[in-house]
Motif scaffolding. Sequence first.
Motif, PDB file in Angstrom:
ATOM      1  N   GLY A 135      80.604  44.044  -1.762  1.00  0.00           N
ATOM      2  CA  GLY A 135      80.669  45.497  -1.615  1.00  0.00           C
ATOM      3  C   GLY A 135      81.944  46.165  -2.076  1.00  0.00           C
ATOM      4  O   GLY A 135      82.051  47.387  -1.994  1.00  0.00           O
ATOM      5  N   LEU A 136      82.917  45.411  -2.569  1.00  0.00           N
ATOM      6  CA  LEU A 136      84.207  45.996  -2.928  1.00  0.00           C
ATOM      7  C   LEU A 136      84.326  46.206  -4.432  1.00  0.00           C
ATOM      8  O   LEU A 136      83.835  45.421  -5.232  1.00  0.00           O
ATOM      9  N   GLY A 137      85.007  47.300  -4.790  1.00  0.00           N
ATOM     10  CA  GLY A 137      85.224  47.641  -6.188  1.00  0.00           C
ATOM     11  C   GLY A 137      86.525  47.080  -6.718  1.00  0.00           C
ATOM     12  O   GLY A 137      87.132  46.182  -6.134  1.00  0.00           O
ATOM     13  N   HIS A 138      86.965  47.643  -7.821  1.00  0.00           N
ATOM     14  CA  HIS A 138      88.102  47.120  -8.568  1.00  0.00           C
ATOM     15  C   HIS A 138      89.398  47.182  -7.761  1.00  0.00           C
ATOM     16  O   HIS A 138      89.884  48.253  -7.423  1.00  0.00           O
ATOM     17  N   GLY A 139      89.939  46.013  -7.426  1.00  0.00           N
ATOM     18  CA  GLY A 139      91.202  45.939  -6.694  1.00  0.00           C
ATOM     19  C   GLY A 139      91.154  46.514  -5.299  1.00  0.00           C
ATOM     20  O   GLY A 139      92.200  46.738  -4.675  1.00  0.00           O
ATOM     21  N   GLU A 140      89.965  46.723  -4.767  1.00  0.00           N
ATOM     22  CA  GLU A 140      89.844  47.474  -3.521  1.00  0.00           C
ATOM     23  C   GLU A 140      90.392  46.729  -2.313  1.00  0.00           C
ATOM     24  O   GLU A 140      90.897  47.349  -1.367  1.00  0.00           O
ATOM     25  N   PHE A 141      90.302  45.408  -2.304  1.00  0.00           N
ATOM     26  CA  PHE A 141      90.789  44.670  -1.133  1.00  0.00           C
ATOM     27  C   PHE A 141      92.267  44.952  -0.883  1.00  0.00           C
ATOM     28  O   PHE A 141      92.724  44.992   0.257  1.00  0.00           O
ATOM     29  N   ALA A 142      93.031  45.178  -1.959  1.00  0.00           N
ATOM     30  CA  ALA A 142      94.470  45.383  -1.822  1.00  0.00           C
ATOM     31  C   ALA A 142      94.821  46.733  -1.212  1.00  0.00           C
ATOM     32  O   ALA A 142      95.920  46.915  -0.688  1.00  0.00           O
ATOM     33  N   THR A 143      93.893  47.682  -1.271  1.00  0.00           N
ATOM     34  CA  THR A 143      94.167  49.021  -0.751  1.00  0.00           C
ATOM     35  C   THR A 143      93.654  49.241   0.662  1.00  0.00           C
ATOM     36  O   THR A 143      93.978  50.242   1.286  1.00  0.00           O
ATOM     37  N   LEU A 144      92.842  48.313   1.153  1.00  0.00           N
ATOM     38  CA  LEU A 144      92.269  48.444   2.504  1.00  0.00           C
ATOM     39  C   LEU A 144      93.262  47.887   3.520  1.00  0.00           C
ATOM     40  O   LEU A 144      93.020  46.873   4.168  1.00  0.00           O
ATOM     41  N   VAL A 145      94.369  48.553   3.656  1.00  0.00           N
ATOM     42  CA  VAL A 145      95.498  48.044   4.432  1.00  0.00           C
ATOM     43  C   VAL A 145      95.088  47.721   5.868  1.00  0.00           C
ATOM     44  O   VAL A 145      94.586  48.570   6.598  1.00  0.00           O
ATOM     45  N   GLY A 146      95.305  46.456   6.259  1.00  0.00           N
ATOM     46  CA  GLY A 146      95.030  46.041   7.624  1.00  0.00           C
ATOM     47  C   GLY A 146      93.574  45.820   7.960  1.00  0.00           C
ATOM     48  O   GLY A 146      93.254  45.435   9.093  1.00  0.00           O
TER      49      GLY A 146
END
Length: 368
Positions: free
Chosen positions: A336-347
């Motif tokens: 379900g995550l887009g481009h580089g999205e894991f890095a922006t979902l802080v915490g």
Amino acid sequence: MGGIRGLVWAAALATTVSLTAARAATDGAGAEAIHVDADGTIHVDGLAVPVSDFLSAPARVQQSARLVRPPAPVVTEAGVKDARAGTDAFQQSVADRWRAVYPARIEPAMMNGVRTEVITPETGIAPENQNRILINLHGGGFFAGGGGAGGRAESLPVAGRGRIKVVAVDYRLAPENRFPAASEDVEQVYRALLAHYKPEQIGIYGCSAGGTLVAQSVAWFQKRRLPPPGAIGIFCSGAMPTFWYGGDSFAVTQMMNARLQATPEQMRDGAGTLYLAGVDGNDPLVTPGLFPEVLAKFPPTLIITGTRDSAMSNAIVTNARLLAAGAETQLFVQEGLGHGEFATLVGSAEAVQAYDVVWRFFDRHLAR
């Protein structure tokens, strides 16, 4: 190149937003309406694509907020300045939030003439990591992320999770610089660290353009007869930069991200390719994924992507080609995550999961 559309999110809207974009059909005729509900459900051509119900609640909220934003235009050379400012501001905001989770010292350092920032967690370096170090190559489409913002955003969570020192490389960007400027900068930083660490104690990772640069740098090291690092991480990208916008993922994830505004040709003409302008893609230093003899010498490689990442096909093909060449790889795909999205979902649970995978990988492969 990756990151060209940027990663700028907004607060969730309370009303349905209507987006209209050009159809990417071969005849180029007509237009299709994309409707995005406030909860992130995309409606196009009679299909309804909701935000994945496997995501955590915070991730669903953030992705819904992203999806209801109108599509960002493809960045041109004339628009680089504004796009860079927007991307850098967003990356700094991400860095600030990660620093609140993982407090750290951030110290500027010149390494063989290249600007870097050394990130050291305030909790201290773990005893087992005293002789280990990581290098981060930030994302930003090869035109943004400089000045430290991109490096901080990507280095703080890894340094904090692993309790290890991370060197963020502020490599030269386009359009002021062209290939192989970034590879040259990575080489100089790597050489500086080799004076203090064994190669098997050094790991290198990056997201988006930074992930592509990781692959290019390993090929560059081979040409320069430098020993390979102990392990690498190619996140949100792959070793096929000249095929970045292609494959199933580009065709499918445009709809899944409510972004049908550009064709592959338009994206290839965008600012992300300025760095490779005039370069022959049939070169192992540019597109190492085309050369099995180069891939066979890659160190253990972690590849991370998401099911809504436009570069997912690049990541999957890179993994397959590394395996075929006899290299050791680990492919981690987040639902379900887009481009580089894991890095922006802080915490968030998704970010915690991703950085756990990242750290366990490097911990397993780097010499102590």
